[in-house]
Design a protein around this motif. Structure first.
Motif, short mmCIF file in Angstrom:
data_model
loop_
_atom_site.label_atom_id
_atom_site.label_comp_id
_atom_site.label_asym_id
_atom_site.label_seq_id
_atom_site.Cartn_x
_atom_site.Cartn_y
_atom_site.Cartn_z
N SER A 52 0.82 -1.08 0.06
CA SER A 52 -0.10 -0.13 -0.02
C SER A 52 0.86 1.47 -0.12
O SER A 52 0.69 2.16 -0.53
N ASP A 172 -5.68 -0.44 -4.77
CA ASP A 172 -5.03 -1.09 -3.62
C ASP A 172 -6.18 -1.98 -2.78
O ASP A 172 -7.00 -1.83 -2.23
N GLU A 173 -5.81 -3.35 -3.16
CA GLU A 173 -6.75 -4.31 -2.58
C GLU A 173 -8.02 -4.10 -2.54
O GLU A 173 -8.70 -4.31 -1.77
MG MG Z 1 -2.21 -2.54 2.01
#
Ligand code: MG
Ligand code: ATP
Lengths: 251, 298
Positions: A52, A172-173
């Motif tokens: 991240s 991000d995910e």
């Molecule tokens: Mg992360």
């Protein structure tokens, strides 16, 4: 203006020896990578390895302590950087959607182009409606985020980013908070985007998806890129024991 | 089937396993932002006739010791009642409204200063907030009374500042500090993801605050804001100590005019108490209703 003008045959994102610390904790320990226009790259790695942090540096949500990040030839961590221009170019979608709860889906998509880029409202509205249709949310324009499922909210978030007409998208995910059935609808949206030629940088735990759409996969562990390569070789011939261990756990 | 009762735990009808009730930790910690209104709104309906009866019955109990009868005391109260309400209580309302206006304006500014990016601004705002929030209201009132000039000169014009206006400023200080905290708390209750999403969409900090964050917490600020209004209204009798001719001052004068019979004290002051409660009660009910609605919505 920079003296060396960026041209599309150069990497659109270029990171060189990037170092990032939170206080005494060094999270990125010399990250280098290049992303070409239209490429889809996936970043995988264990939790806490700095994935991240890495992608948040690209749109300057995090600052860095060393190295260089260039987006379309422009140094991101230059003090005189026009942040508005950078963030218009680089869209970002988050794990927790982060839609504005007091605005409808349509307003969420329209807000930034109207308020930040000061574009004419009717023009933006037309574009926003098209985008919502593209992410298969026609009919939900006037729903509030609280009235939408997680997968629907995430697709609104994607449309919201796209409304700024970015050149690069960071994910991000984005499916990590969704239940298995809705993961698919979001992945389809991202896949279509990638097929249209959008440059995408994804952090993901969906290995099957990464293998399917990525042009290049980066494996990070404890702040360094341990190994990278195109999916065909990456998944079959991982050489580093850390990669092998991670893949054996997750596949 | 129903087993033993455990405090804070109830057994649902389907099972006899104890079920832990949801508790609001803020309320337990004594930090309920609408605590006063919650208490006031929860008063049972029979409280009102009981309190009214007390007004009338107390002198009846006291009459044994005195030649002055409760009928006379009650008659005195009713005689003064229109005057007390129109000249006294209405003035309390005026003071509370003006104080709230000034306090809210200043409080919003101070609250925004508390979340400023500039560290010195933030520190000053935080210190002011804490200082005024934690000082006794009466002390603040006296300081303002003594520190303010009696009159100001603007060119050739002399304006005398009446005591009630000083009282408004004095009461506005703690209100300002508490509203400042309400604003800061509301802004900080918005998840940081909202800031990040806005930032990634090229919003500046100021744009984010005004277009994304504040509109979201506006609703959340209303119940605590109303709670402070109710508390403030209840505190306006403090002004009588500055000689402001509000309800309590006028009640005292009325009792004096009725020859200071001790039988008058309870009916007059119970009436004052009642009218304050009666005024704040609907506000409290509304506050709690709004608080419920807003917490369910989000
Ligand atoms: Mg992360
Ligand atoms: N704002 C912050 N302040 C301090 N430390 C932070 C901050 N953000 C991240 N970290 C730390 O940096 C490290 C890397 O975090 P990061 O979120 O980049 O990991 P990640 O690879 O994305 O993990 P995950 O898969 O769990 O999302 C972690 O040890 C984390 O605790």
């Amino acid at each position: 203006m920079n003296t060396t003008q960026w041209t599309p045959d150069q990497p659109i994102v270029s990171m060189r020896d990037v170092h990032k610390s939170f206080g005494n904790l060094e999270v990125l320990k010399g990250i280098s990578l290049d992303v070409r226009k239209g490429e889809v790259i996936c970043i995988i790695g264990p939790s806490g390895s700095g994935k991240s942090t890495l992608i948040r540096c690209i749109n300057a949500l995090n600052d860095i302590q060393g190295g260089s990040i260039k987006v379309e030839g422009q140094e991101v961590h230059d003090k005189n950087l026009d942040k508005l221009e950078l963030r218009q170019k680089v869209g970002m979608v988050f794990q927790q959607y982060n839609l504005f709860p007091h605005k409808t889906a349509l307003e969420n998509v329209m807000m930034a182009p109207v308020k930040v880029l000061k574009e004419p409202k009717d023009e933006v509205q037309e574009r926003a409606l098209k985008l919502l249709k593209k992410v298969r949310l026609d009919g939900k324009e006037h729903s509030y985020p609280g009235e939408l499922s997680g997968g629907q909210q995430q697709r609104v978030a994607i449309a919201r980013s796209l409304a700024m007409r970015p050149d690069i998208m960071l994910f991000d995910e984005v499916t990590a908070a969704l239940d298995p059935e809705t993961v698919k609808e979001v992945l389809i949206t991202i896949k279509e985007l990638a097929q249209e030629g959008m440059t995408c940088i994804l952090v993901t735990h969906e290995m099957g998806f990464a293998r399917e759409i990525a042009d290049h996969i980066y494996f990070t562990d404890r702040g360094v890129i341990v190994e990278h390569g195109p999916p065909s070789t990456f998944f079959k011939n991982a050489t580093d024991p850390r990669t092998q261990e991670f893949l054996s756990q997750i596949l | 089937m129903a087993g033993r009762r455990i405090p804070g735990v109830t057994a649902s009808s389907a099972t006899d396993l104890p079920v832990l009730l949801a508790v609001d930790s803020r309320r337990l910690a004594g930090n309920d932002p609408v605590g006063f209104c919650r208490w006031l709104a929860a008063l049972p309906v029979w409280f009102w006739p009981l309190a009214a009866a007390l007004c009338v019955l107390w002198p009846a109990l006291a009459q044994a010791q005195s030649g002055y009868t409760y009928t006379e005391a009650t008659r005195a109260l009713f005689k003064w009642l229109p005057f007390l309400v129109t000249s006294g209580f209405l003035f309390n309302v005026v003071i509370s409204v003006m104080t709230m206006l000034i306090g809210t304006l200043a409080g919003v500014l101070l609250g925004l200063a508390q979340i400023s990016v500039h560290t010195p601004v933030r520190i000053v705002a935080k210190s002011l907030t804490q200082a005024f929030r934690n000082s006794p209201w009466l002390v603040l009132l006296f300081i303002v009374l003594l520190a303010f000039p009696f009159e100001v000169e603007i060119g050739a014009i002399r304006i005398v500042i009446p005591d009630w206006m000083k009282a408004v400023f004095g009461l506005a200080l703690p209100i300002m500090a508490n509203i400042s905290e309400v604003v800061r708390g509301a802004v900080q209750s918005v998840p940081s993801g909202q800031w990040e999403a806005a930032e990634s969409l090229a919003y500046t900090r100021t744009q984010t605050l005004w277009q994304i964050i504040l509109p979201q917490c506006f609703k959340r600020m209303i119940p605590p804001w109303m709670n402070w209004y109710a508390i403030l209204t209840m505190a306006t009798p403090l002004c009588s100590l500055l000689g402001v001719e509000e309800l309590i001052t006028l009640s005292r004068q009325a009792i004096e005019a009725e020859d200071n019979h001790p039988e008058l004290l309870v009916p007059f002051y119970t009436f004052a108490l009642l009218i304050f409660f009666a005024y704040c009660y609907p506000i409290a009910r509304l506050t709690i209703a709004l608080e419920r609605r807003f917490t369910v919505k989000l």
